[in-house]
Design a protein around this motif. Structure first.
Motif, short mmCIF file in Angstrom:
data_model
loop_
_atom_site.label_atom_id
_atom_site.label_comp_id
_atom_site.label_asym_id
_atom_site.label_seq_id
_atom_site.Cartn_x
_atom_site.Cartn_y
_atom_site.Cartn_z
N LEU A 174 0.70 -1.21 0.01
CA LEU A 174 -0.12 -0.11 -0.02
C LEU A 174 0.69 1.20 0.08
N LYS A 175 2.18 1.05 0.20
CA LYS A 175 3.15 2.46 -0.02
C LYS A 175 2.98 3.20 1.18
N LEU A 176 3.06 2.54 2.41
CA LEU A 176 2.69 3.11 3.71
C LEU A 176 3.83 3.93 4.26
N SER A 177 3.99 5.07 4.93
CA SER A 177 4.93 5.58 5.59
C SER A 177 4.78 4.93 6.94
N TYR A 178 5.83 5.36 7.82
CA TYR A 178 5.93 4.84 9.21
C TYR A 178 5.02 5.34 9.99
N SER A 179 4.63 6.67 9.57
CA SER A 179 3.43 7.43 10.42
C SER A 179 2.11 6.60 10.03
N GLN A 180 1.71 6.17 8.72
CA GLN A 180 0.74 5.37 8.66
C GLN A 180 0.77 4.11 9.33
N VAL A 181 1.86 3.47 9.42
CA VAL A 181 1.94 2.14 10.23
C VAL A 181 1.38 2.53 11.67
N GLY A 182 2.12 3.37 12.10
CA GLY A 182 1.81 3.84 13.48
C GLY A 182 0.22 4.11 13.74
N LEU A 183 -0.42 4.65 12.68
CA LEU A 183 -1.76 4.92 12.69
C LEU A 183 -2.52 4.02 12.73
N ILE A 184 -2.09 2.61 12.09
CA ILE A 184 -2.75 1.49 11.95
C ILE A 184 -2.87 0.81 13.49
N THR A 185 -1.68 0.71 14.16
CA THR A 185 -1.70 0.31 15.44
C THR A 185 -2.47 1.24 16.55
N LEU A 186 -2.55 2.60 16.22
CA LEU A 186 -3.26 3.53 17.09
C LEU A 186 -4.91 3.31 16.86
N THR A 187 -5.18 3.17 15.84
CA THR A 187 -6.53 2.73 15.42
C THR A 187 -7.12 1.46 16.41
N PHE A 188 -6.32 0.39 16.12
CA PHE A 188 -6.53 -0.85 16.69
C PHE A 188 -6.50 -0.60 18.13
N GLN A 189 -5.34 -0.06 18.76
CA GLN A 189 -5.31 0.00 20.08
C GLN A 189 -6.22 1.04 20.85
N MET A 190 -6.79 2.11 20.22
CA MET A 190 -7.54 2.86 20.82
C MET A 190 -9.01 2.60 20.86
N SER A 191 -9.23 1.51 19.66
CA SER A 191 -10.78 0.92 19.88
C SER A 191 -10.88 0.08 20.72
N ALA A 192 -9.63 -0.51 21.19
CA ALA A 192 -9.84 -1.43 22.41
C ALA A 192 -9.70 -0.67 23.48
N SER A 193 -8.94 0.25 23.81
CA SER A 193 -8.57 0.79 25.14
C SER A 193 -9.57 1.53 25.45
N ILE A 194 -10.58 2.37 24.77
CA ILE A 194 -11.60 3.29 25.30
C ILE A 194 -12.72 2.49 25.83
N LEU A 195 -12.86 1.47 25.18
CA LEU A 195 -14.08 0.44 25.48
C LEU A 195 -13.69 -0.33 26.68
N GLN A 196 -12.47 -0.69 26.90
CA GLN A 196 -12.42 -1.64 27.82
C GLN A 196 -12.78 -1.30 29.50
N PRO A 197 -12.58 -0.24 29.92
CA PRO A 197 -12.88 0.20 31.45
C PRO A 197 -14.48 0.14 31.25
N LEU A 198 -15.13 0.88 30.17
CA LEU A 198 -16.53 0.69 30.24
C LEU A 198 -17.08 -0.52 30.33
N VAL A 199 -16.53 -1.68 29.48
CA VAL A 199 -17.27 -2.79 29.66
C VAL A 199 -16.90 -3.62 30.77
N GLY A 200 -15.74 -3.36 31.64
CA GLY A 200 -15.30 -3.69 32.98
C GLY A 200 -16.32 -3.27 33.89
N PHE A 201 -16.62 -1.91 33.91
CA PHE A 201 -17.68 -1.19 34.92
C PHE A 201 -18.86 -1.89 34.60
#
Length: 410
Positions: A56-83
């Motif tokens: 896909l001809k991605l930069s390192y910043s775009q690779v980091g954005l993939i990880t950020l999207t995955f991790q943030m979709s998990a991190s924001i919901l987890q405390p709410l799910v646990g509560f």
């Protein structure tokens, strides 16, 4: 006659306790196995970064954005799910979460644009957000009081799965193409089947919330609210240190090896597997040792003890890089189970919420760290990233401000 009856009753009681203990361990092993499958599937995301970066001809910043999207979709919901599940347990939420992961995998196998990759990893992140807090709470429930051991057994499954992902990607996805991610949906289906059996066990457990709450309050360490908040803040900073450094390894270690030592993509994946396997080993060590010598000491050794190895890593050859990565993985990973159980002891009765908060923060820090480190790599170079991250474990000095809960409880 009465003596005989007493002996029979004692034998019956011991037999019942033995059966109960076997049942507990069967659930812990099942939870660890599903954690292995869950994290194997999630670890496919960073494992195929070199593949999608080229296609896909991605930069390192775009690779980091993939990880950020995955991790943030998990991190924001987890405390709410646990509560939510602390108040209203959802026995079948584990299978539902894996259903989201399944959708994410199928989507990722057919994603041929950057936005589609982001949608796919976000679905996988939602699955993780549902799975981790509830599974951690079930591990706590099935622990029989040995909370450190239970969390370590649960965690080691996840870390073992994370280590398998790069190896499987090197064997199946890198040689044959991105579409072969879809074969891993079979593992998601197997996880759903096991999770449904765990859910049936959970539904069969007697519900005695008042008794459990009273028991927890009896063992509560006598700390002021301010001290509890201060201690939680230190733990969160330690999580930041640990997972920022882990982000540099999980997201960019393969690029570092390819860039500095000219190894092939498949060889780099094998080196990543070695590191992640050492992470799994360290995770299993941390919980039981924390039960025995105290969690504060495990946290202290685990975070600060990595510093000599992380400081050496950017300045050695390939062989020593692999050796140092093993030491870093084993020592650094032993902290999380100890940190999680320590936090649950600080705030008794909120097992799911604390698990969601700390798992969520771990995912969030990993995502933010990956994005920022990707930006730094674009502006400088990948070696400089490791020279900067080498100092993160020194934050472990803050562990000295944590109270000794074991002494206070006694």
């Amino acid at each position: 006659m009465s003596t005989t009856l007493t002996e029979q009753q004692q034998e019956t009681k011991q037999a019942a306790e033995k059966i109960a203990q076997q049942t507990v361990f069967s659930i812990l092993i099942a939870l660890s196995f599903t954690h292995l499958l869950n994290d194997t599937l999630q670890s496919l995301i960073p494992a195929i970064y070199p593949l999608v970066k080229d296609s896909l001809k991605l930069s390192y910043s775009q690779v980091g954005l993939i990880t950020l999207t995955f991790q943030m979709s998990a991190s924001i919901l987890q405390p709410l799910v646990g509560f939510y599940t602390d108040k209203k347990p959802q026995p079948y939420s584990l299978a539902i979460g894996m259903g989201f992961t399944l959708l994410g995998l199928v989507s990722l196998s057919m994603a041929h644009s950057f936005p589609m990759v982001l949608v796919s990893v976000a679905l996988t992140g939602v699955g993780s957000a549902i799975f981790h807090p509830e599974a951690s709470r079930l591990a706590h429930m099935a622990s029989g009081g040995r909370h450190g051991m239970a969390q370590s057994l649960f965690q080691v499954g996840g870390n073992a799965g994370s280590s398998l992902g790069p190896l499987l990607a090197a064997a199946i996805i890198v040689p044959f193409g991105q579409f072969n991610v879809i074969w891993f949906s079979l593992a998601a289906l197997l996880a759903i089947i096991v999770m449904l059996r765990i859910s049936k066990w959970y539904m069969a457990q007697p519900k005695k919330p008042k008794v459990k709450k009273a028991a927890v309050l009896t063992d509560k360490p006598q700390l002021s609210n301010g001290k509890v908040i201060f201690s939680l803040a230190i733990l969160l900073v330690l999580i930041f240190s640990k997972y920022f450094y882990m982000a540099s390894m999980t997201s960019y270690y393969t690029f570092y090896l390819i860039n500095k030592f000219n190894v092939s993509v498949q060889s780099a994946q094998v080196y990543l597997f070695v590191f992640l396997f050492s992470v799994a080993a360290g995770t299993f060590i941390g919980g039981p040792v924390g039960d025995r010598i105290g969690r504060k000491y495990v946290i202290w050794i685990s975070i600060l003890g990595v510093a000599p190895f992380s400081l050496l890593l950017p300045h050695v050859n390939l062989a020593w890089t692999a050796i140092l990565s093993v030491f870093i993985g084993v020592i650094l990973s032993s902290a999380f189970s100890a940190i999680l159980v320590y936090a649950q002891e600080l705030v008794p009765g909120k097992v799911g919420m604390i698990a969601g908060l700390f798992f969520g923060l771990a995912f969030g820090m990993g995502g933010v760290g990956s994005a920022l480190l990707g930006r730094l790599a674009d502006q400088t170079n990948i070696t400089y990233v490791y020279q900067v991250c080498a100092y993160l474990p020194l934050i472990g000095l803050l562990t000295g401000f944590l109270p000794n809960l074991e002494k206070r409880t006694k």
